[in-house]
Write a protein that holds these residues in place. Structure first.
Motif, short mmCIF file in Angstrom:
data_model
loop_
_atom_site.label_atom_id
_atom_site.label_comp_id
_atom_site.label_asym_id
_atom_site.label_seq_id
_atom_site.Cartn_x
_atom_site.Cartn_y
_atom_site.Cartn_z
N ASP A 16 2.81 12.77 -9.59
CA ASP A 16 3.65 12.01 -10.51
C ASP A 16 4.66 11.70 -10.05
O ASP A 16 6.00 11.17 -10.78
CB ASP A 16 3.89 13.34 -11.71
N ARG A 17 5.05 11.91 -8.68
CA ARG A 17 6.36 11.56 -8.07
C ARG A 17 6.30 11.25 -6.59
O ARG A 17 5.11 11.51 -5.97
CB ARG A 17 7.32 12.61 -8.26
N GLY A 18 7.26 10.84 -6.02
CA GLY A 18 7.27 10.31 -4.60
C GLY A 18 6.01 9.49 -4.00
O GLY A 18 5.73 8.85 -4.68
N TYR A 19 5.87 9.71 -2.81
CA TYR A 19 4.84 8.83 -2.02
C TYR A 19 3.53 9.25 -2.68
O TYR A 19 2.75 8.17 -2.93
CB TYR A 19 4.79 9.19 -0.51
N ALA A 20 3.10 10.29 -3.29
CA ALA A 20 1.84 10.78 -3.96
C ALA A 20 1.74 9.79 -5.20
O ALA A 20 0.64 9.33 -5.31
CB ALA A 20 1.72 12.29 -3.97
N PHE B 32 -1.62 8.76 4.42
CA PHE B 32 -0.38 8.37 4.95
C PHE B 32 -0.40 7.13 5.94
O PHE B 32 0.56 6.73 6.50
CB PHE B 32 -0.10 9.50 5.90
N ARG B 33 -1.52 6.73 6.03
CA ARG B 33 -1.73 5.54 6.93
C ARG B 33 -0.75 4.21 6.39
O ARG B 33 -0.30 3.65 7.34
CB ARG B 33 -3.38 4.80 7.10
N ASN B 34 -0.78 4.04 4.95
CA ASN B 34 -0.12 2.99 4.40
C ASN B 34 1.52 3.57 4.51
O ASN B 34 2.11 2.33 4.77
CB ASN B 34 -0.50 2.92 2.96
N LEU B 35 1.74 4.58 4.47
CA LEU B 35 3.07 4.77 4.86
C LEU B 35 3.48 4.56 6.35
O LEU B 35 4.77 4.02 6.50
CB LEU B 35 3.43 6.45 4.49
N MET B 36 2.77 4.84 7.18
CA MET B 36 3.00 4.49 8.53
C MET B 36 3.13 2.98 8.70
O MET B 36 3.85 2.45 9.45
CB MET B 36 2.08 5.14 9.43
N ALA B 37 2.28 2.33 7.91
CA ALA B 37 2.47 0.87 8.11
C ALA B 37 3.57 0.33 7.55
O ALA B 37 4.21 -0.57 8.06
CB ALA B 37 1.05 0.24 7.57
N VAL C 137 -8.39 0.51 1.06
CA VAL C 137 -7.60 1.72 0.52
C VAL C 137 -6.16 1.21 0.81
O VAL C 137 -5.38 2.23 1.18
CB VAL C 137 -8.02 2.88 1.20
N ASP C 138 -5.89 -0.06 0.69
CA ASP C 138 -4.32 -0.48 1.23
C ASP C 138 -3.67 -0.36 -0.26
O ASP C 138 -4.30 -0.04 -1.20
CB ASP C 138 -4.13 -1.85 1.53
N PHE C 139 -2.43 -0.62 -0.32
CA PHE C 139 -1.44 -0.80 -1.41
C PHE C 139 -1.84 -2.10 -2.19
O PHE C 139 -1.75 -3.14 -1.32
CB PHE C 139 -0.16 -0.31 -1.38
#
Length: 569
Positions: free
Chosen positions: A541-545, A97-102, A559-561
């Motif tokens: 298969d969906r959402g943030y995951a 969830f680090r990337n989501l927070m970023a 490990v960034d996007f």
């Protein structure tokens, strides 16, 4: 053209800018703000308080102190919430969830009318996420770590979360520590507000914030409980207001290639968390700067470990701070640093180092003539098992195991490890090498801190304290042991770790920086041909995951996007 400031910045699009500003001011007045305050530069304050984040429970008083500083310098402080990442409360792992927070933090900085921002965080992945966001949004920013907690005590022994919790849990598993004692220890491991008080990821990132120049001197190590923590919060607010008026400096002007090299050097010298290498790689990537693993390894061959803190030494963050903190540490290694780098405070790194407190007779921060370790805390390994690199924190490893060849005992997943690791019939000996795979960014998912997995129960109860463990996972910065991490590429994408079989011989040679699977090329080719990718983790298969599975990069890329490279202005 002069960039709009304050509430006039980034107006909501109604097709009429004058109306948008009128409406914004009207709604701001509904919160009771005066005309004078609404005409001031706006300083955003990122609020990462959460009931699921014990490290951040003192946020209300920190925010009030920041607000005082902003108001004193003629700014308007406005708080805004973002995701909060409480390390032990997140499943499957906080790094996922680090990337989501970023993303959350970056977008709120961009979308809301703020001329500068104070980013307050501490728990392991929050500071990295905020640095990533600051780099991408590139609006003037000051980072304020929340500070470490104080130590606990148990039967005359000093306790530190979570190095000592791992040590004592190991004793409990081995049957040498009672149920009553482990329960009492659980009440004393984390006795105050703040982050872990050892040189784990949170403390490491606090030191890195200072080294990069993104926070005020001392802000990374002042104990969370002390009044100095509130004073540095107030000073951070003042500084953010000054930066808002000057419209700079911007993070891209502070976090330069030289600043990252300084941060890598400090990371080696403090015996810091292996996690920090992943985070620095991600932050630098946001600015178009590449972290060279070979350069990092070369730095570690020259810069010794000088900080006597757990898990590499004996002391705790409060002792490090009162010994002079990160500025004092940098003074000891200044010959390895670029002192011309700028800081948000307007001083050069040289000026920060020159002002470091000199504490007579302290032994927590050693000199280069009397180091904890002759070389840096980490080494980068290469070989046919890790063609894109792996990392070992050899400062916290068993010296006798740094050169070793042994038989592989393979666990295919975290679930396999949980099912068989403590089986009394497991075919394993102390001289074997434990291998955990499919625990990387995609495989786990999220590359959890599972790399320091426990010694099999039957060996632990026979007195075995350490074994070589190899994985594509991470480990907590609070952990210790002879543990090879971040093997890239990971097994789930077909990295060589996927081809290892129980019974294979593996050679680890840390002095030569080698990690080799002693299996012939022809046999490996046959195994690769037969290899099948594992089924993706449930829910991916969906959402943030789903986004994570599609876009996440490997450990050597932070490990960034993939789509979150340098922002285009």
């Amino acid at each position: 053209m002069t960039e709009p400031v304050g509430l006039a910045r980034g107006l909501t699009n109604y097709g009429d800018p004058d109306f948008a500003l009128y409406l914004r001011r009207s709604f701001a007045r509904s919160m009771g703000y005066s005309t004078d305050l609404l005409a001031r530069p706006v300083i955003g304050i990122a609020d990462t308080f959460s009931g699921f984040n014990n490290c951040h429970r003192h946020f209300p008083e920190l925010i009030e102190a920041v607000k005082r500083g902003v108001l004193a310098m003629g700014g308007l402080p406005l708080t805004f919430p973002t995701i909060s990442l409480g390390e032990v409360f997140l499943s499957p792992t906080s790094l996922m969830f680090r990337n989501l927070m970023a993303i959350d933090t970056e977008e709120m900085i961009r979308a809301q009318p703020m001329d500068s921002v104070v980013l307050i965080g501490g728990c392991d992945k929050t500071l990295p996420a905020q640095l990533m966001a600051a780099a991408s949004a590139d609006r003037p920013a000051v980072v304020l770590p929340v500070g470490p907690m104080l130590v606990g005590h148990f039967k005359g022994e000093v306790l530190g979360a979570c190095t000592d919790c791992r040590r004592l849990w190991g004793q409990y598993r081995a049957g040498t520590f009672s149920e009553a004692d482990i329960e009492q220890v659980s009440e004393r491991l984390a006795p105050t507000k703040g982050t872990c008080m050892v040189m784990g990821t949170a403390s490491t990132m606090g030191c890195i914030v200072e080294t990069l120049g993104m926070g005020l001197p001392g802000s990374g190590s002042i104990p969370a409980t002390h009044s100095d923590r509130l004073r540095v919060a107030e000073a951070s607010g003042k500084l953010a207001a000054e930066m808002a008026k000057k419209q700079g400096p911007r993070p891209s002007e502070i976090m330069t290639k030289a600043a990252f090299r300084n941060a890598l050097t400090v990371l080696q010298a403090i015996g810091g968390s292996t996690n920090a290498l992943v985070h620095l790689t991600a932050v630098a990537r946001r600015l178009g700067i590449e972290i060279d693993l070979e350069e990092f390894d070369a730095i570690g061959r020259k810069a010794p470990v000088l900080v006597d803190l757990k898990p590499s030494g004996d002391h705790y963050m409060e002792h490090f701070h009162w010994a002079g903190g990160n500025s004092r540490l940098m003074r000891e290694i200044r010959g390895h640093l670029d002192e011309t780098c700028r800081t948000v405070a307007g001083r050069s790194l040289k000026q920060v180092i020159d002002a470091a407190e000199i504490v007579p007779n302290q032994t927590v921060i050693r000199t280069s003539a009397n180091p904890i370790k002759q070389t840096g805390g980490m080494a980068v390994l290469r070989g046919n098992l890790a063609p894109r690199g792996a990392v070992i924190k050899h400062a916290a490893a068993s010296p006798a195991l740094l050169t070793h060849t042994g038989r592989a005992v393979v666990f295919d997943s975290l679930e396999d490890l949980a099912a068989r690791g403590d089986d009394p019939n497991l075919d394993v000996k102390a001289e074997d090498i434990l291998v955990l795979r499919n625990a990387g960014p995609k495989g786990a998912p999220g590359m959890p801190e599972a790399g320091s997995f426990p010694i099999p129960m039957k060996l632990a109860r026979a007195g075995v304290k350490d074994m070589i463990r190899i994985s594509d996972a991470r480990m907590s910065g609070t952990a210790f042991g002879t543990i090879v991490l971040h093997v890239a590429p990971e097994a789930a994408v077909g990295g060589p770790l996927a081809l290892v079989k129980t019974g294979d011989r593996i050679s680890l040679d840390v002095p030569k920086r080698r990690l080799e699977l002693l299996v012939g090329a022809k046999e490996l080719a046959a195994r690769r041909k037969a290899w099948k990718a594992p089924i993706p983790p449930a829910g991916s298969d969906r959402g943030y995951a789903g986004l994570f599975q599609k876009e996440v990069l490997q450990a050597d890329e932070g490990v960034d996007f993939d789509f979150l490279g340098p922002a285009k202005s």
